[in-house]
Structure formats: structure tokens, C-alpha cells
Scaffold this active site. Sequence first.
Site, PDB file in Angstrom:
ATOM      1  N   ARG A 201       0.834  -1.198   0.000  1.00 43.82           N
ATOM      2  CA  ARG A 201       0.000   0.000   0.000  1.00 43.82           C
ATOM      3  C   ARG A 201       0.872   1.252   0.000  1.00 43.82           C
ATOM      4  O   ARG A 201       2.033   1.218   0.406  1.00 43.82           O
ATOM      5  CB  ARG A 201      -0.910   0.010   1.230  1.00 43.82           C
ATOM      6  CG  ARG A 201      -1.853  -1.183   1.321  1.00 43.82           C
ATOM      7  CD  ARG A 201      -2.666  -1.135   2.607  1.00 43.82           C
ATOM      8  NE  ARG A 201      -3.619  -2.236   2.681  1.00 43.82           N
ATOM      9  CZ  ARG A 201      -3.383  -3.401   3.279  1.00 43.82           C
ATOM     10  NH1 ARG A 201      -2.202  -3.614   3.858  1.00 43.82           N
ATOM     11  NH2 ARG A 201      -4.309  -4.344   3.311  1.00 43.82           N
ATOM     12  N   LYS A 226      -2.198  -1.570   7.591  1.00 41.58           N
ATOM     13  CA  LYS A 226      -3.543  -1.009   7.661  1.00 41.58           C
ATOM     14  C   LYS A 226      -4.459  -1.819   8.587  1.00 41.58           C
ATOM     15  O   LYS A 226      -5.258  -1.250   9.331  1.00 41.58           O
ATOM     16  CB  LYS A 226      -4.147  -0.953   6.251  1.00 41.58           C
ATOM     17  CG  LYS A 226      -5.557  -0.400   6.193  1.00 41.58           C
ATOM     18  CD  LYS A 226      -6.091  -0.449   4.774  1.00 41.58           C
ATOM     19  CE  LYS A 226      -7.539   0.024   4.711  1.00 41.58           C
ATOM     20  NZ  LYS A 226      -8.090  -0.073   3.341  1.00 41.58           N
ATOM     21  N   HIS A 308      -4.114  -9.102   2.925  1.00 40.32           N
ATOM     22  CA  HIS A 308      -5.574  -9.144   2.968  1.00 40.32           C
ATOM     23  C   HIS A 308      -6.051 -10.148   4.008  1.00 40.32           C
ATOM     24  O   HIS A 308      -5.567 -11.273   4.072  1.00 40.32           O
ATOM     25  CB  HIS A 308      -6.143  -9.519   1.596  1.00 40.32           C
ATOM     26  CG  HIS A 308      -6.242  -8.361   0.668  1.00 40.32           C
ATOM     27  ND1 HIS A 308      -5.198  -7.972  -0.141  1.00 40.32           N
ATOM     28  CD2 HIS A 308      -7.247  -7.480   0.434  1.00 40.32           C
ATOM     29  CE1 HIS A 308      -5.560  -6.914  -0.846  1.00 40.32           C
ATOM     30  NE2 HIS A 308      -6.787  -6.590  -0.505  1.00 40.32           N
ATOM     31  N   TYR A 318      -8.575  -8.432  -6.847  1.00 38.21           N
ATOM     32  CA  TYR A 318      -7.174  -8.458  -7.268  1.00 38.21           C
ATOM     33  C   TYR A 318      -6.764  -9.699  -8.058  1.00 38.21           C
ATOM     34  O   TYR A 318      -5.884  -9.630  -8.898  1.00 38.21           O
ATOM     35  CB  TYR A 318      -6.255  -8.363  -6.038  1.00 38.21           C
ATOM     36  CG  TYR A 318      -6.408  -7.081  -5.288  1.00 38.21           C
ATOM     37  CD1 TYR A 318      -5.739  -5.932  -5.699  1.00 38.21           C
ATOM     38  CD2 TYR A 318      -7.239  -6.991  -4.189  1.00 38.21           C
ATOM     39  CE1 TYR A 318      -5.882  -4.738  -5.016  1.00 38.21           C
ATOM     40  CE2 TYR A 318      -7.394  -5.801  -3.503  1.00 38.21           C
ATOM     41  CZ  TYR A 318      -6.706  -4.688  -3.923  1.00 38.21           C
ATOM     42  OH  TYR A 318      -6.854  -3.519  -3.248  1.00 38.21           O
TER      43      TYR A 318
END
Length: 366
Positions: A201, A226, A308, A318
Site C-alpha cells: 500500500r 492497515k 488481505h 485483485y
Amino acid sequence: MATIIKNGKRWHAQVRKFGVSKSAIFLTQADAKKWAEMLEKQLESGKYNEIPDITLDELIDKYLKEVTVTKRGKREERIRLLRLSRTPLAAISLQEIGKAHFREWRNQRLKEVSPTTVLRERSSLSALMAKTIEWDFITENPLKYLEKPKAPAPRTRRYNEHEIERLIFVSGYDVEHIEPPKTLQNCTGAAFLFAIETAMRAGEIASLTWNNINFEKRTTFLPITKNGHSRTVPLSVKAIEILQHLTSVKTESDPRVFQMEARQLDHNFRKLKKMEGLENANLHFHDTRRERLAEKVDVMVLAKISGHRDLSILQNTYYAPDMAEGYKTKAGYDLTPTKGLSQRNFFFFNENFIVFTTNPPIVIKL
């Protein structure tokens, strides 16, 4: 006994019981009745806590000072809540606010912005109201039964080679690694290519430091991401080349590899798109996460690389199962999928285990 009277387009509810007299104004008769019934039950059970006479705007201010400042995503949440503080919703007293007010806000916002934006703002509002319950200001979250906007289909936009070449060219980054990057514009081009190679990211790239890179093992360690979990990302041959090129501008005063904050990276990337006439091409920096790794890596391995937690998001957004030529890739990975298993067998996944619903079940420790 509760008294509910219509006054123009609004409903005025009043409850007088056990020496307590409270009143509130609502947009619908149903909300007025619900409030009155709830208050009467609280008075009868002795569990009544008086709701403070403060506006949602004052509540937002308290939340920003006491809660938002402690979060890693404080900048984004602060922007959303300050935007909410400028809406008519913010002027309503906590004693009066109810589901109807939030429904009116939601419907109006859906006319102005995308459902995704409304979902994010609603999430911040819901967190605010949940904290309000913890503060003993209210007993129920008025957003609990408010229908959420339907989320749009996942983004599938991907960069083509021509777009990548154009953005790198305008950034001035030397892909031949002869001239070292001298400007933030050059470094933005390097960060863009690095994102394509690693599926990291923008925030992770901006905060990447030299001490977390292992050139010998060809990995980089991300201590915080994140979703709040650390992970180790394998580095392709091209990713290593980019990092080695950047060592020429490494400084003792700044431990960061790309020497810019996430906001600067976002700003500079938007600037590159505008310079190259791609500002309306529906391209985001985040779209790099579905580039080359999605073409070359098995979905289970990709989940571990990209960080993820939800496999369905990864697979829908994705993953591109174009792997007929095997898993020996130009990027330098040799990732062979586990034989006999497929996404259809998938049952449960986290950072430690993958469990497949085969007979008997197969547990793989990551």
C-alpha cells in the site's frame, strides 16, 4: 403518560413520570413513540440516565479530542467527522437525534457522493455513537437499524504497460538505474514501480525504512499495516534493483527509503497523472496492488503477501487466475501451489493458518 402531538411537519413528544418531565422533537411519529416508550421503561425500571443537552457537533469535538487522536487512521477520520460537523445533522441535540435524522442525512449524502464515501462516513458516525454509549450519554446506537447503502462492485481497473511507461517517463525516474533520483517526482516514479512489484500500500511504501529491508533474504518487514498486523513481503528482482538504486540517495537524517510521507506520495502521484493527461483515466495509486502479482501468484500466497484478511475481497478485486505457464515468474518468485487444493476448498484463513474443507480437513500453518 406520554403525550405526542404533531406540530407542523414534526412530532413533539413529552413524558411526565415519577417527577421527571422530558420532551423531544422528531421527524416521524414512530420515532417519537419509540423514544417515549423507551424513556418510560427506563423510568419504571430505575435505569434512567439523563441524556446531556449537547449537539452532535459538540459530541464530534469531544470524540476528535479524546478518541480520534489515538488512532492510526486519525487523519482520514478527522476529515470525515469535520465534514459531518458542517451538515444540518450536527446542529441537532443528542436528546432529540434519532434514526430518522440519520436516514435523512444518508439520503442527502447519496445524492452528493458515492455509496463508498457514504459507507465510510457512516462507519465513522457509528463508531462515534458507540463511544457515546460507552460514555453513558445514550443507551442505543440510532444507526444500528439504519440500512447501509449498497456497496459498489469491486474495482478491477488495472494499469496497462503504456500507462506505466508514460507515468515513469513524466516522473523522470531512470529505469536503467544510471542516474540517481534527485527530486520527489523521481522518487514518486520509483515508488510507483515498487508498488507494482510488491503489492504494498502507499502508506506502507512511504513508511518503509532501511532497517526493515533484508537484501540477503530479499524480504521487507512491515511492523504495522492497515489492518493492524505485521507481515513480511517477498521482494522481486526488480524490487531489489529499485531499492539498490535508492541507496545512492540514502541519508542518516531520514531512515525512510522514499523520503516522503503518504500524503506527499499521493499528491505527487496525482501531479504525475495530470502532467501526463491521465487525471481522468480512472486510475488510482492503489490499483498497483492488482498488477503483476495478481497475474503471477496463487491467491493463497497473494493473500499473505498483500496482507488481505478477507479472501473474498482479494479474489474479487485483485486475483487473476492466469497461471497456465506455472509459477516460475519473471519477478523472481518460485511459488508452487499446494497440489489437490483450490479456492473452492477454502474454509478459513488468517495470518497463521489456512484450513481446507477436504476430507479429512487439511491445516496449513503459514
